[in-house]
Design a protein around this motif. Structure first.
Motif, PDB file in Angstrom:
ATOM      1  N   ASN A   1      -7.874   0.834  19.693  1.00 57.26           N
ATOM      2  CA  ASN A   1      -8.866   0.348  18.738  1.00 57.26           C
ATOM      3  C   ASN A   1      -8.319   0.502  17.328  1.00 57.26           C
ATOM      4  OD1 ASN A   1     -10.867  -0.190  20.728  1.00 57.26           O
ATOM      5  ND2 ASN A   1     -11.399   1.975  20.766  1.00 57.26           N
ATOM      6  N   PHE A   2      -8.059  -0.602  16.656  1.00 59.28           N
ATOM      7  CA  PHE A   2      -7.605  -0.578  15.266  1.00 59.28           C
ATOM      8  C   PHE A   2      -8.853  -0.612  14.389  1.00 59.28           C
ATOM      9  CE2 PHE A   2      -3.815  -1.657  17.410  1.00 59.28           C
ATOM     10  CZ  PHE A   2      -2.759  -1.359  16.573  1.00 59.28           C
ATOM     11  N   CYS A   3      -9.048   0.456  13.616  1.00 62.55           N
ATOM     12  CA  CYS A   3     -10.260   0.613  12.809  1.00 62.55           C
ATOM     13  C   CYS A   3      -9.893   0.781  11.344  1.00 62.55           C
ATOM     14  CB  CYS A   3     -11.045   1.831  13.282  1.00 62.55           C
ATOM     15  SG  CYS A   3     -11.360   1.865  15.062  1.00 62.55           S
ATOM     16  N   LYS A   4     -10.936   0.794  10.470  1.00 63.58           N
ATOM     17  CA  LYS A   4     -10.679   0.944   9.038  1.00 63.58           C
ATOM     18  C   LYS A   4     -11.658   1.916   8.402  1.00 63.58           C
ATOM     19  CE  LYS A   4     -13.263  -3.294   7.987  1.00 63.58           C
ATOM     20  NZ  LYS A   4     -13.194  -4.603   7.343  1.00 63.58           N
ATOM     21  N   SER A   5     -11.182   2.569   7.338  1.00 64.87           N
ATOM     22  CA  SER A   5     -12.008   3.486   6.550  1.00 64.87           C
ATOM     23  C   SER A   5     -11.353   3.684   5.186  1.00 64.87           C
ATOM     24  CB  SER A   5     -12.143   4.838   7.250  1.00 64.87           C
ATOM     25  OG  SER A   5     -12.754   5.784   6.387  1.00 64.87           O
ATOM     26  N   PRO A   6     -12.165   3.742   4.127  1.00 64.76           N
ATOM     27  CA  PRO A   6     -11.591   4.030   2.806  1.00 64.76           C
ATOM     28  C   PRO A   6     -11.128   5.482   2.677  1.00 64.76           C
ATOM     29  CG  PRO A   6     -13.982   3.849   2.652  1.00 64.76           C
ATOM     30  CD  PRO A   6     -13.592   3.469   4.059  1.00 64.76           C
ATOM     31  N   LYS A   7     -11.481   6.327   3.652  1.00 67.43           N
ATOM     32  CA  LYS A   7     -11.076   7.738   3.590  1.00 67.43           C
ATOM     33  C   LYS A   7      -9.613   7.947   3.970  1.00 67.43           C
ATOM     34  CE  LYS A   7     -15.541   9.915   4.065  1.00 67.43           C
ATOM     35  NZ  LYS A   7     -16.301  10.930   4.768  1.00 67.43           N
ATOM     36  N   VAL A   8      -8.982   6.926   4.558  1.00 71.20           N
ATOM     37  CA  VAL A   8      -7.546   6.995   4.862  1.00 71.20           C
ATOM     38  C   VAL A   8      -6.816   6.371   3.678  1.00 71.20           C
ATOM     39  CG1 VAL A   8      -5.713   6.222   6.427  1.00 71.20           C
ATOM     40  CG2 VAL A   8      -7.953   6.843   7.344  1.00 71.20           C
ATOM     41  N   ARG A   9      -5.769   7.011   3.235  1.00 66.39           N
ATOM     42  CA  ARG A   9      -5.018   6.487   2.085  1.00 66.39           C
ATOM     43  C   ARG A   9      -4.485   5.090   2.375  1.00 66.39           C
ATOM     44  NH1 ARG A   9      -1.325  11.600   0.208  1.00 66.39           N
ATOM     45  NH2 ARG A   9      -3.070  12.993  -0.164  1.00 66.39           N
ATOM     46  N   SER A  10      -4.372   4.297   1.316  1.00 66.65           N
ATOM     47  CA  SER A  10      -3.826   2.952   1.443  1.00 66.65           C
ATOM     48  C   SER A  10      -2.296   3.032   1.481  1.00 66.65           C
ATOM     49  CB  SER A  10      -4.283   2.082   0.285  1.00 66.65           C
ATOM     50  OG  SER A  10      -3.934   0.733   0.525  1.00 66.65           O
ATOM     51  N   PHE A  11      -1.661   1.892   1.656  1.00 60.11           N
ATOM     52  CA  PHE A  11      -0.202   1.871   1.686  1.00 60.11           C
ATOM     53  C   PHE A  11       0.348   2.146   0.293  1.00 60.11           C
ATOM     54  CE2 PHE A  11      -1.421  -2.503   0.892  1.00 60.11           C
ATOM     55  CZ  PHE A  11      -0.569  -2.889  -0.118  1.00 60.11           C
ATOM     56  N   SER A  12       1.579   2.563   0.244  1.00 61.50           N
ATOM     57  CA  SER A  12       2.241   2.790  -1.038  1.00 61.50           C
ATOM     58  C   SER A  12       3.686   2.329  -0.927  1.00 61.50           C
ATOM     59  CB  SER A  12       2.177   4.270  -1.431  1.00 61.50           C
ATOM     60  OG  SER A  12       2.848   5.058  -0.464  1.00 61.50           O
ATOM     61  N   ARG A  13       4.249   1.998  -2.062  1.00 61.68           N
ATOM     62  CA  ARG A  13       5.660   1.608  -2.129  1.00 61.68           C
ATOM     63  C   ARG A  13       6.398   2.691  -2.887  1.00 61.68           C
ATOM     64  NH1 ARG A  13       2.934  -3.400  -2.608  1.00 61.68           N
ATOM     65  NH2 ARG A  13       3.785  -4.969  -1.214  1.00 61.68           N
ATOM     66  N   GLU A  14       7.592   2.977  -2.429  1.00 68.40           N
ATOM     67  CA  GLU A  14       8.408   3.996  -3.098  1.00 68.40           C
ATOM     68  C   GLU A  14       9.875   3.714  -2.846  1.00 68.40           C
ATOM     69  OE1 GLU A  14       8.295   7.541   0.160  1.00 68.40           O
ATOM     70  OE2 GLU A  14       6.485   7.240  -1.022  1.00 68.40           O
ATOM     71  N   PRO A  15      10.741   4.182  -3.738  1.00 69.04           N
ATOM     72  CA  PRO A  15      12.172   3.963  -3.520  1.00 69.04           C
ATOM     73  C   PRO A  15      12.675   4.805  -2.348  1.00 69.04           C
ATOM     74  CG  PRO A  15      11.805   5.239  -5.523  1.00 69.04           C
ATOM     75  CD  PRO A  15      10.455   4.861  -4.990  1.00 69.04           C
ATOM     76  N   ASP A  16      13.602   4.260  -1.620  1.00 67.34           N
ATOM     77  CA  ASP A  16      14.225   4.991  -0.518  1.00 67.34           C
ATOM     78  C   ASP A  16      15.088   6.097  -1.130  1.00 67.34           C
ATOM     79  OD1 ASP A  16      16.118   5.840   1.472  1.00 67.34           O
ATOM     80  OD2 ASP A  16      15.689   4.008   2.583  1.00 67.34           O
ATOM     81  N   PRO A  17      14.904   7.372  -0.702  1.00 64.73           N
ATOM     82  CA  PRO A  17      15.691   8.453  -1.299  1.00 64.73           C
ATOM     83  C   PRO A  17      17.195   8.310  -1.059  1.00 64.73           C
ATOM     84  CG  PRO A  17      14.322   9.285   0.493  1.00 64.73           C
ATOM     85  CD  PRO A  17      13.975   7.845   0.296  1.00 64.73           C
TER      86      PRO A  17
END
Length: 170
Positions: free
Chosen positions: A101-117
């Motif tokens: 079951n793929f569900c949604k909630s605003p309590k889970v952080r959204s995606f983020s972009r970051e540089p690869d270390p």
């Protein structure tokens, strides 16, 4: 707000305090003492703060994230997600039916972009999720199956529902 400066800036031409300075701390403490400021602050940032594990009961400035302690003594956050979509599958070993079951909630952080270390020229995307434990259930026909609930941020799920490629990626 200083109207003489086009609505921005500080009254009387004052300069903003230096970040982390005693003046900034005093200004923030004075603002936090105002109940209307706290109400507006939680209205705007409450969901994001809760998703990061901060309390939104007025104690936010003191200390760091503090997730509630459950009956088992472990820290966690209860999420009541909204439905998204279901993926039906089977296990390779036993051919047992599995529902995800793929569900949604605003309590889970959204995606983020970051540089690869390892390579700063490469950008990587992080997609946080909350995965519940496997549970035994019965399908519509009364046959046994295993069910998993996976919860993504509402924004992530909305994108998946509008993009077949992103949905398949998840």
């Amino acid at each position: 707000v200083d109207a003489e400066n086009g609505g921005g800036g500080f009254p009387g031409g004052m300069k903003p305090p230096v970040p982390g300075s005693p003046e900034e701390k005093a200004m923030l403490e004075a603002a936090w003492a105002d109940p209307e400021f706290r109400k507006a602050f939680y209205a705007q940032y409450g969901d994001k703060l809760e998703a990061m594990g901060y309390r939104t009961d007025g104690t936010f400035p003191q200390g760091g994230p503090s997730l509630p302690i459950g009956e088992d003594g472990k820290r966690g956050l209860t999420i009541v997600p909204e439905a998204g979509f279901v993926v039906k599958s089977r296990t390779i070993e036993t051919n047992e039916k599995v529902f995800i079951n793929f569900c949604k909630s605003p309590k889970v952080r959204s995606f983020s972009r970051e540089p690869d270390p390892n390579d700063p020229t490469v950008e990587r995307v992080r997609i946080p999720l909350s995965l519940g434990p496997a549970r035994n259930d019965l399908d519509k026909g009364g046959d046994p199956c295993v069910v998993y609930d996976v919860v993504f941020n509402t924004e992530v799920m909305d994108q998946a529902l509008h993009s077949k490629e992103f949905k398949e990626f998840l």
